[in-house]
Design a protein around this motif. Structure first.
Motif, PDB file in Angstrom:
ATOM      1  N   ILE A  72       0.840  -1.058   0.051  1.00  0.00           N
ATOM      2  CA  ILE A  72      -0.052   0.172   0.068  1.00  0.00           C
ATOM      3  C   ILE A  72       1.016   1.243  -0.078  1.00  0.00           C
ATOM      4  O   ILE A  72       0.594   2.001  -0.634  1.00  0.00           O
ATOM      5  N   GLY A  73       1.961   0.962   0.745  1.00  0.00           N
ATOM      6  CA  GLY A  73       2.833   2.229   0.863  1.00  0.00           C
ATOM      7  C   GLY A  73       3.689   2.557  -0.599  1.00  0.00           C
ATOM      8  O   GLY A  73       3.731   3.753  -0.805  1.00  0.00           O
ATOM      9  N   GLU A  74       3.895   1.502  -1.068  1.00  0.00           N
ATOM     10  CA  GLU A  74       4.542   1.680  -2.409  1.00  0.00           C
ATOM     11  C   GLU A  74       3.651   2.377  -3.560  1.00  0.00           C
ATOM     12  O   GLU A  74       4.187   3.127  -4.275  1.00  0.00           O
ATOM     13  N   GLN A  78       4.270   6.033  -5.352  1.00  0.00           N
ATOM     14  CA  GLN A  78       4.381   5.882  -6.775  1.00  0.00           C
ATOM     15  C   GLN A  78       3.423   7.076  -7.159  1.00  0.00           C
ATOM     16  O   GLN A  78       3.712   8.037  -7.988  1.00  0.00           O
ATOM     17  N   LYS A  79       2.041   7.205  -6.735  1.00  0.00           N
ATOM     18  CA  LYS A  79       1.308   8.327  -6.775  1.00  0.00           C
ATOM     19  C   LYS A  79       1.590   9.475  -6.560  1.00  0.00           C
ATOM     20  O   LYS A  79       1.381  10.322  -7.379  1.00  0.00           O
ATOM     21  N   GLU A  80       2.356   9.641  -5.419  1.00  0.00           N
ATOM     22  CA  GLU A  80       2.841  10.930  -5.156  1.00  0.00           C
ATOM     23  C   GLU A  80       3.812  11.352  -5.977  1.00  0.00           C
ATOM     24  O   GLU A  80       4.119  12.718  -6.115  1.00  0.00           O
ATOM     25  N   GLU A  81       5.007  10.470  -6.222  1.00  0.00           N
ATOM     26  CA  GLU A  81       5.990  10.729  -7.054  1.00  0.00           C
ATOM     27  C   GLU A  81       5.625  11.245  -8.454  1.00  0.00           C
ATOM     28  O   GLU A  81       6.066  11.940  -9.125  1.00  0.00           O
ATOM     29  N   GLN A  82       4.489  10.504  -8.820  1.00  0.00           N
ATOM     30  CA  GLN A  82       3.689  10.869 -10.233  1.00  0.00           C
ATOM     31  C   GLN A  82       3.321  12.150  -9.921  1.00  0.00           C
ATOM     32  O   GLN A  82       3.793  12.993 -11.146  1.00  0.00           O
ATOM     33  N   ARG A  83       2.768  12.357  -9.233  1.00  0.00           N
ATOM     34  CA  ARG A  83       2.321  13.919  -8.954  1.00  0.00           C
ATOM     35  C   ARG A  83       3.502  15.036  -8.991  1.00  0.00           C
ATOM     36  O   ARG A  83       3.381  16.014  -9.685  1.00  0.00           O
ATOM     37  N   ALA A  88       2.291  18.802 -12.705  1.00  0.00           N
ATOM     38  CA  ALA A  88       0.905  19.444 -12.257  1.00  0.00           C
ATOM     39  C   ALA A  88       0.827  20.404 -11.148  1.00  0.00           C
ATOM     40  O   ALA A  88       0.125  21.207 -10.945  1.00  0.00           O
ATOM     41  N   VAL A  89       1.994  20.133 -10.298  1.00  0.00           N
ATOM     42  CA  VAL A  89       1.845  21.080  -9.123  1.00  0.00           C
ATOM     43  C   VAL A  89       3.186  21.823  -9.078  1.00  0.00           C
ATOM     44  O   VAL A  89       4.133  21.476  -9.343  1.00  0.00           O
ATOM     45  N   LEU A  98       4.670  18.164  -1.107  1.00  0.00           N
ATOM     46  CA  LEU A  98       4.603  16.658  -1.550  1.00  0.00           C
ATOM     47  C   LEU A  98       5.942  15.988  -1.571  1.00  0.00           C
ATOM     48  O   LEU A  98       5.989  14.938  -1.028  1.00  0.00           O
ATOM     49  N   GLN A  99       7.059  16.633  -1.395  1.00  0.00           N
ATOM     50  CA  GLN A  99       8.402  16.057  -1.268  1.00  0.00           C
ATOM     51  C   GLN A  99       8.566  15.732   0.096  1.00  0.00           C
ATOM     52  O   GLN A  99       8.938  14.515   0.131  1.00  0.00           O
ATOM     53  N   ALA A 100       8.117  16.231   1.007  1.00  0.00           N
ATOM     54  CA  ALA A 100       8.295  15.765   2.528  1.00  0.00           C
ATOM     55  C   ALA A 100       7.112  14.666   2.530  1.00  0.00           C
ATOM     56  O   ALA A 100       7.620  13.617   3.395  1.00  0.00           O
TER      57      ALA A 100
END
Length: 238
Positions: A72-74, A78-83, A88-89, A98-100
């Motif tokens: 789940i963490g992975e 992946q989702k946050e790194e994609q963002r 988009a941000v 987001l980096q934090a």
């Protein structure tokens, strides 16, 4: 008392000693004692196996839980790194947050992976222990089964012999005068199971005391019912 009755009394004594020996053997079989030891060992192994099985189940559940959390963490990483890398941000403050968040998720993933490694080692140990206990338990069960068969066969043989000698004893006892039989039984009860003994070469075979020559000669001359002066058993002059 006629000599034939006294001689049959020795035959009766022989049967009684044989019956006693067989009963003692039946009650103290080394194979039965070994079976008790193996059965106790088997019971202990079964208890240890049950504990080890529960421990293995527990560590397996923990292994599954950690793998699930890591998975789940992975997905979150992946989702946050994609963002993060999608462009988009663009807001610096939002990018920093987001980096934090990604860094925190990776730290948590690392902690979970460390825990998983430890749990995997515990699972390996638990599996090895379970396998070893199962092997020992199987060997003990086979040994117990073989011993049970051996003990049953020996007891069957002894019981058969006991039945034969018990029948022979009853047949002999039926030919002995009641008063002599009663005396024999009373004496036998107080003399370690030996109520009658032969006098051979001036020696009582019951207590192994050698009688004086004159006393032995007197007993041979008188014949009939005699008692050993030393042990009190019925003495059958040969």
């Amino acid at each position: 008392m006629d000599d034939d009755s006294l001689q049959r009394l020795l035959d009766l004594q022989s049967e009684d000693l044989t019956i006693k020996r067989l009963e003692e053997r039946r009650s103290s079989l080394p194979e039965a004692s070994r079976l008790e030891q193996v059965s106790a060992q088997l019971a202990e192994l079964e208890a240890d196996s049950e504990i080890a099985r529960k421990q293995l189940q527990e560590v397996t559940r923990e292994h599954g839980r950690l793998e699930g959390e890591i998975g789940i963490g992975e997905q979150k990483i992946q989702k946050e790194e994609q963002r993060l890398f999608s462009g988009a941000v663009s807001n610096p403050k939002e990018l920093g947050a987001l980096q934090a968040e990604v860094a925190m998720l990776k730290r948590k993933r690392g902690e979970l992976e460390d825990q998983l490694l430890e749990v995997m080692l515990q699972k390996d140990d638990a599996t090895t222990t379970m396998s070893s206990l199962d092997k020992e338990r199987s060997e003990s069960a086979q040994q117990a089964g073989a011993l049970k068969e051996t003990v049953a066969a020996i007891i069957l043989e002894i019981d058969s012999e006991l039945a034969d000698h018990t029948t022979k004893r009853a047949d002999i006892a039926a030919t002995i005068p009641p008063d002599l039989l009663s005396l024999y039984e009373r004496t036998r009860a107080t003399k370690g199971g030996v109520g009658a003994a032969a006098l051979i070469d001036s020696t009582c075979q019951g207590c192994h005391t050698r009688l004086p020559s004159k006393e032995a000669e007197r007993l041979r001359a008188e014949k009939g019912l005699q008692r050993c002066d030393n042990c009190g058993r019925i003495l059958v002059v040969k």
